[in-house]
Design a protein around this motif. Structure first.
Motif, mmCIF file in Angstrom:
data_model
loop_
_atom_site.group_PDB
_atom_site.id
_atom_site.type_symbol
_atom_site.label_atom_id
_atom_site.label_comp_id
_atom_site.label_asym_id
_atom_site.label_seq_id
_atom_site.Cartn_x
_atom_site.Cartn_y
_atom_site.Cartn_z
ATOM 1 N N LYS A 251 0.565 -0.902 -0.089
ATOM 2 C CA LYS A 251 0.042 -0.393 -0.382
ATOM 3 C C LYS A 251 0.607 1.301 0.064
ATOM 4 C CE LYS A 251 -2.584 1.960 2.922
ATOM 5 N NZ LYS A 251 -2.939 2.535 4.137
ATOM 6 N N ILE A 252 1.838 1.188 0.354
ATOM 7 C CA ILE A 252 2.597 2.721 1.004
ATOM 8 C C ILE A 252 3.927 2.304 0.327
ATOM 9 C CG2 ILE A 252 1.951 3.377 3.605
ATOM 10 C CD1 ILE A 252 4.699 2.485 4.326
ATOM 11 N N GLY A 253 3.815 1.852 -1.272
ATOM 12 C CA GLY A 253 4.854 0.935 -1.865
ATOM 13 C C GLY A 253 6.492 1.360 -1.476
ATOM 14 N N LEU A 254 6.456 0.599 0.372
ATOM 15 C CA LEU A 254 7.400 0.492 0.310
ATOM 16 C C LEU A 254 7.940 -1.354 -0.587
ATOM 17 C CD1 LEU A 254 9.962 0.659 2.828
ATOM 18 C CD2 LEU A 254 8.805 -0.557 4.115
ATOM 19 N N LYS A 255 8.654 -1.064 -1.090
ATOM 20 C CA LYS A 255 9.752 -2.831 -2.119
ATOM 21 C C LYS A 255 11.160 -3.202 -1.793
ATOM 22 C CE LYS A 255 5.854 -1.840 -5.995
ATOM 23 N NZ LYS A 255 5.543 -0.969 -5.675
ATOM 24 N N VAL A 256 11.370 -3.592 -0.627
ATOM 25 C CA VAL A 256 11.576 -4.086 0.155
ATOM 26 C C VAL A 256 11.979 -5.029 0.246
ATOM 27 C CG1 VAL A 256 12.741 -1.626 0.737
ATOM 28 C CG2 VAL A 256 11.455 -3.452 1.958
ATOM 29 N N PRO A 257 12.918 -5.966 0.488
ATOM 30 C CA PRO A 257 12.694 -7.666 0.937
ATOM 31 C C PRO A 257 11.964 -8.119 2.287
ATOM 32 C CG PRO A 257 14.937 -7.281 -0.286
ATOM 33 C CD PRO A 257 14.443 -5.951 -0.349
ATOM 34 N N LEU A 258 11.163 -8.879 2.511
ATOM 35 C CA LEU A 258 10.695 -9.127 3.699
ATOM 36 C C LEU A 258 11.213 -10.617 3.793
ATOM 37 C CD1 LEU A 258 8.662 -8.362 5.841
ATOM 38 C CD2 LEU A 258 6.619 -10.088 4.583
ATOM 39 N N ILE A 259 11.697 -10.307 5.292
ATOM 40 C CA ILE A 259 12.984 -11.504 5.536
ATOM 41 C C ILE A 259 12.484 -11.799 6.862
ATOM 42 C CG2 ILE A 259 15.101 -12.733 5.369
ATOM 43 C CD1 ILE A 259 16.169 -10.823 4.181
ATOM 44 N N GLY A 260 12.200 -13.304 7.725
ATOM 45 C CA GLY A 260 11.530 -13.346 8.902
ATOM 46 C C GLY A 260 11.921 -14.270 9.367
ATOM 47 N N GLY A 261 11.185 -15.059 10.665
ATOM 48 C CA GLY A 261 10.900 -16.940 11.001
ATOM 49 C C GLY A 261 10.736 -17.084 9.673
ATOM 50 N N TRP A 262 9.964 -18.822 9.997
ATOM 51 C CA TRP A 262 9.670 -19.783 9.286
ATOM 52 C C TRP A 262 8.155 -19.444 9.371
ATOM 53 C CZ3 TRP A 262 6.035 -23.985 10.790
ATOM 54 C CH2 TRP A 262 6.290 -23.923 12.119
ATOM 55 N N THR A 263 7.836 -18.720 10.722
ATOM 56 C CA THR A 263 6.055 -18.519 10.077
ATOM 57 C C THR A 263 5.377 -17.703 9.123
ATOM 58 O OG1 THR A 263 6.467 -16.403 11.183
ATOM 59 C CG2 THR A 263 6.051 -18.615 12.481
ATOM 60 N N LEU A 264 6.430 -16.700 8.442
ATOM 61 C CA LEU A 264 6.328 -17.164 7.066
ATOM 62 C C LEU A 264 5.895 -17.679 6.072
ATOM 63 C CD1 LEU A 264 9.348 -14.159 7.101
ATOM 64 C CD2 LEU A 264 6.250 -13.464 6.189
ATOM 65 N N PRO B 123 -14.152 -7.826 -5.619
ATOM 66 C CA PRO B 123 -13.499 -7.490 -7.210
ATOM 67 C C PRO B 123 -13.261 -6.301 -6.375
ATOM 68 C CG PRO B 123 -15.979 -7.161 -6.739
ATOM 69 C CD PRO B 123 -15.707 -7.346 -5.480
ATOM 70 N N ILE B 124 -13.313 -4.953 -6.112
ATOM 71 C CA ILE B 124 -12.742 -4.462 -5.744
ATOM 72 C C ILE B 124 -10.796 -4.653 -5.278
ATOM 73 C CG2 ILE B 124 -12.120 -1.847 -4.236
ATOM 74 C CD1 ILE B 124 -15.690 -2.992 -3.898
ATOM 75 N N SER B 125 -10.339 -4.211 -6.738
ATOM 76 C CA SER B 125 -8.391 -4.098 -6.443
ATOM 77 C C SER B 125 -8.148 -3.296 -5.061
ATOM 78 C CB SER B 125 -7.997 -3.512 -7.814
ATOM 79 O OG SER B 125 -6.239 -3.371 -7.773
ATOM 80 N N SER B 126 -6.690 -3.700 -5.075
ATOM 81 C CA SER B 126 -5.938 -3.984 -4.145
ATOM 82 C C SER B 126 -4.839 -3.046 -4.237
ATOM 83 C CB SER B 126 -5.937 -4.693 -2.788
ATOM 84 O OG SER B 126 -5.524 -5.359 -2.957
ATOM 85 N N ASP B 127 -4.085 -2.804 -5.780
ATOM 86 C CA ASP B 127 -3.491 -2.263 -6.780
ATOM 87 C C ASP B 127 -3.370 -0.354 -5.138
ATOM 88 O OD1 ASP B 127 -2.240 -4.330 -7.175
ATOM 89 O OD2 ASP B 127 -3.169 -3.679 -9.487
ATOM 90 N N PRO B 128 -2.498 -0.038 -5.072
ATOM 91 C CA PRO B 128 -2.481 1.457 -4.125
ATOM 92 C C PRO B 128 -2.895 2.657 -5.760
ATOM 93 C CG PRO B 128 -0.735 0.598 -4.425
ATOM 94 C CD PRO B 128 -0.965 -0.913 -4.878
ATOM 95 N N MET B 129 -3.135 3.785 -5.416
ATOM 96 C CA MET B 129 -3.557 4.795 -5.930
ATOM 97 C C MET B 129 -2.796 5.971 -5.378
ATOM 98 S SD MET B 129 -7.241 4.292 -7.632
ATOM 99 C CE MET B 129 -7.943 4.612 -5.835
ATOM 100 N N ILE B 134 0.935 10.808 -1.638
ATOM 101 C CA ILE B 134 -0.496 9.285 -0.811
ATOM 102 C C ILE B 134 -0.651 8.896 -1.495
ATOM 103 C CG2 ILE B 134 0.047 11.333 1.297
ATOM 104 C CD1 ILE B 134 -3.419 11.577 0.868
ATOM 105 N N SER B 135 -0.736 7.446 -0.879
ATOM 106 C CA SER B 135 -1.444 6.393 -1.716
ATOM 107 C C SER B 135 -2.532 5.825 -0.541
ATOM 108 C CB SER B 135 0.016 4.939 -1.650
ATOM 109 O OG SER B 135 0.799 4.633 -0.629
ATOM 110 N N VAL B 136 -3.402 5.601 -1.289
ATOM 111 C CA VAL B 136 -4.668 4.585 -0.599
ATOM 112 C C VAL B 136 -5.091 3.616 -1.636
ATOM 113 C CG1 VAL B 136 -7.052 5.581 -0.494
ATOM 114 C CG2 VAL B 136 -5.432 7.599 -0.413
ATOM 115 N N THR B 137 -5.545 2.698 -1.365
ATOM 116 C CA THR B 137 -5.888 1.404 -2.167
ATOM 117 C C THR B 137 -7.814 1.726 -2.547
ATOM 118 O OG1 THR B 137 -6.373 0.392 -0.480
ATOM 119 C CG2 THR B 137 -4.232 0.060 -0.803
#
Lengths: 409, 290
Positions: A251-264, B123-129, B134-137
């Protein structure tokens, strides 16, 4: 007439006593709630092994073939329920052993009752370091000389080392730590911090944030990580909240690796995160890919018995399965259903046990409170890096896969 | 600055869900001076029923009206079983009865659907806009649109239709309305039906974000209650404003003070409001002639 009735009754009683002559093994864990994919998979994996052993006639003990009888208890992942279940089990006279527990808090709340009565327990798949370090020597209090608690899981020490290693290998320098507020999350955070130090402080922790069980909105924590410039999120928590983190990152556009415990690798992480889960990295002891004959027969057996096409938590299922075989080997070696004798056999298993994760040669040794590794079965080489890909967990590194294939041959 | 905006907007959108549930409290309080303390379970049950309808193969856009209808029916059940008798006897028994009915709904849900959290497909997308950094889905936006349109429609209904006028009359003065030939009993049933519908709408809107599970509404309901009390139990406009405000405040608090302090502002707000304006910030001061 009366006499025949009486003798029939007596015969009936005798038959009853004979029928009750079995190996009583309790399986405990959360079979409902957020940890259920792990608990239920562990139970089902263990029951698969028990069914195989029983179908082959059982275990030969003192000239008799004994079958394994299962006692199931749902601890709901709640510490107080876990303590209650452990108290109940500790009060049983003829219990041969206990396998289970998923949540570290439950282990801490319950295991002392089992240890007090000397009941042999193999913890799986709970991985929190505290489950075993609670018995270790401390400066103010020496650990017990004799311990009936064993662990069959890649503990957080191993996992945290792998997670930190992975971040360093990816040439990252700034990371954010996220963890849940349970015993598991907090001890995981401490393990990560300890490992970052142990591996030469190559990672700078720019943010340390926590979240509660049931939280769905992680925007605040993630924005902190983002504004601090984190290049990866190292995380310790369980399924549903981990999914909220992955979705929040998207949602907030944080595109970094997510690494963690085996529960993932839990199904409720993978399902709730959907495509946002792709690329997530976590240590695994078993990957649901039929790379060896043993793995294929286990996976097929599980799918067929429980009518699924994906094991909810493959690691838990495989560990539950192997743990039963190790327990069975100990019963056979001890030639007894007495839980103390089984414990002694576990500490010195003579014959290797062929499991689905590995062939276990002498997994445990005599308990030494100064070295809790003596009751830990897993070493670094028993774990590999897994990665989420389109709703499944696959090998993150081809080299690991090849190594395991070669090992089996 | 971006961070403040992002946190404020994300929080405020969630705050609208509090507002919608708070509105459900208001609807029944207006006519009967009673509140369904099991409103959270109504949200959860409607969400589970809607999810089951989806899993049975009903298309999403047909599931929505069906889910709302189930909400109405559940609301009527609450009115019949927990509220009516107590009101007839002029007792406060509805407090305990609605709580009991809520607990019953909770156990029923645990037994029918289990304790796990289930994802709720939409059916509503969860890709942020992205707007102005600021981003809102779209899912979050659908919450805002859904909440405002449902509340708007009900307000229109109250102002423009005869039934709505009856509703307003009973809210204003129940005895006088009865003397004018308006059935208070039917109006109270109507208000519980509407309140149930509002709960179902909240369930359908929020489930794609929170997932569906027996405990999904327990956190929402306390906030919604704060919103209703702070706004005043008779201002529809007030709950929207206070909802937005509380949502934004919570998420800013969790960012600036710490993630463990998320719940604090709502409670402080509640205490302050009760101390300073017991009728609510937007509540009407009631004058009683003796």
């Amino acid at each position: 007439m009366k006499k025949t009735l009486l003798s029939m009754l007596l015969l009936g009683c005798a038959a009853q006593v004979y029928a009750a002559d079995s190996i009583k093994l309790a399986i405990t864990g959360p079979f409902s709630g957020g940890s259920a994919p792990m608990g239920a998979s562990m139970r089902d994996g263990a029951k698969l092994a028990i069914a195989e052993i029983n179908a082959a006639g059982g275990i030969a003990v003192g000239g008799k073939k004994l079958k394994i009888e299962v006692i199931e208890r749902d601890d709901e992942g709640k510490n107080d329920r876990g303590a209650l279940v452990a108290q109940e089990l500790a009060s049983m006279d003829d219990l041969s052993g206990v396998i289970g527990s998923v949540n570290t808090g439950v282990v801490m709340a319950g295991d002392k009752h089992l240890q007090e009565k000397g009941i042999t327990k193999i913890i799986t798949p709970a991985a929190g370091s505290a489950s075993m370090t609670q018995w270790a020597d401390k400066t103010d209090k020496p650990g017990p000389k004799d311990l009936s608690i064993f662990r069959f899981a890649a503990h957080d020490g191993i996992q945290a080392a792998m997670v930190v290693e992975e971040a360093i290998n990816r040439k990252l320098t700034k990371v954010a730590l996220l963890h849940d507020s349970t015993n598991y999350g907090v001890s995981g955070r401490d393990d990560l911090l300890a490992q970052i130090k142990a591996q030469g402080n190559k990672l700078e922790v720019v943010a340390t944030e926590k979240f509660n069980i049931g939280d769905k909105d992680m925007t605040a924590q993630l924005l902190k990580a983002k504004t601090a410039g984190a290049q990866a999120i190292l995380i310790w928590g369980i399924g549903p909240e981990l999914a909220a983190v992955a979705n929040g990152m998207d949602k907030i556009g944080l595109k970094v690796p997510l690494i963690g415990g085996w529960t993932l690798s839990m199904s409720n992480y993978i399902d709730n995160a959907g495509k946002n889960g792709n690329g997530t990295l976590m240590p695994q002891t078993f990957i649901e890919e039929p790379i060896t004959a043993k793995a294929r027969s286990f996976i097929d057996g599980y799918h067929k018995s429980y009518k699924v096409d994906r094991i909810p938590s493959p690691v838990s299922a495989a560990q539950g399965y192997d743990a039963v075989y190790i327990f069975a080997a100990a019963v056979k070696q001890a030639q007894s259903t007495d839980t103390r004798k089984i414990k002694e056999a576990l500490e010195d298993l003579k014959e290797p046990v062929k499991g689905v994760i590995a062939t276990w040669k002498h997994p445990f040794s005599k308990w030494n409170p100064a070295d809790e590794q003596t009751h830990e079965a897993f070493r670094r080489e028993n774990a590999v890096m897994g990665m989420v890909k389109d709703g499944r967990v696959v090998f993150a590194n081809e080299a690991d896969k090849q190594r395991l294939i070669k090992q089996e041959k | 600055m971006d961070v403040v905006l992002q946190m404020g907007v994300s929080g405020a959108l969630m705050g609208l869900v509090y507002a919608l549930i708070a509105y459900g409290f208001q609807l029944t309080f207006a006519t009967s001076k009673s509140i369904n303390f099991g409103q959270g379970e109504l949200v959860m049950l409607s969400a589970f029923i809607s999810l089951t309808l989806l899993n049975l193969g009903l298309p999403y856009w047909l599931m929505v009206p069906a889910g709302l209808l189930c909400g109405v029916l559940l609301g009527l059940v609450v009115e019949r079983l927990a509220v009516r008798l107590a009101l007839e006897q002029k007792s406060e028994g509805w407090i305990l009865m609605t709580i009991i009915l809520g607990l019953f709904g909770f156990s029923a849900a645990e037994n029918i659907w289990g304790r796990d959290d289930h994802p709720f497909p939409t059916p509503i997308s969860s890709d942020p806009m992205h707007f102005f950094g600021i981003s809102v889905t779209p899912v979050e936006l659908s919450v805002a649109i859904g909440v405002l349109s449902v509340m708007g429609l009900i307000e229109l209904f109250k102002r423009k239709t005869l039934w709505g006028k009856a509703f307003e009359a009973v809210s204003a003065d129940r005895d006088a309305a009865e003397l004018m030939g308006i059935s208070a009993k039917r109006t109270i049933m109507l208000s519980y039906g509407l309140s149930g519908m509002v709960a179902a709408m909240a369930g359908i809107l929020v489930s794609p974000i929170t997932t569906v599970g027996p405990t999904m509404a327990s956190a929402l309901i306390l906030k919604a209650f704060s919103v209703a009390v702070v706004a005043g139990l008779d201002s529809g406009f007030g709950v929207v404003l206070i909802g937005l405000f509380l949502g934004a405040l919570e998420s800013l608090a969790s960012f600036y003070i710490g993630s463990g302090w998320r719940e604090a502002p709502g409670l402080i707000l509640l205490i302050l409001a009760l101390a300073m304006k017991p009728n609510g910030v937007f509540g009407k001061a009631s004058i009683r002639k003796v």
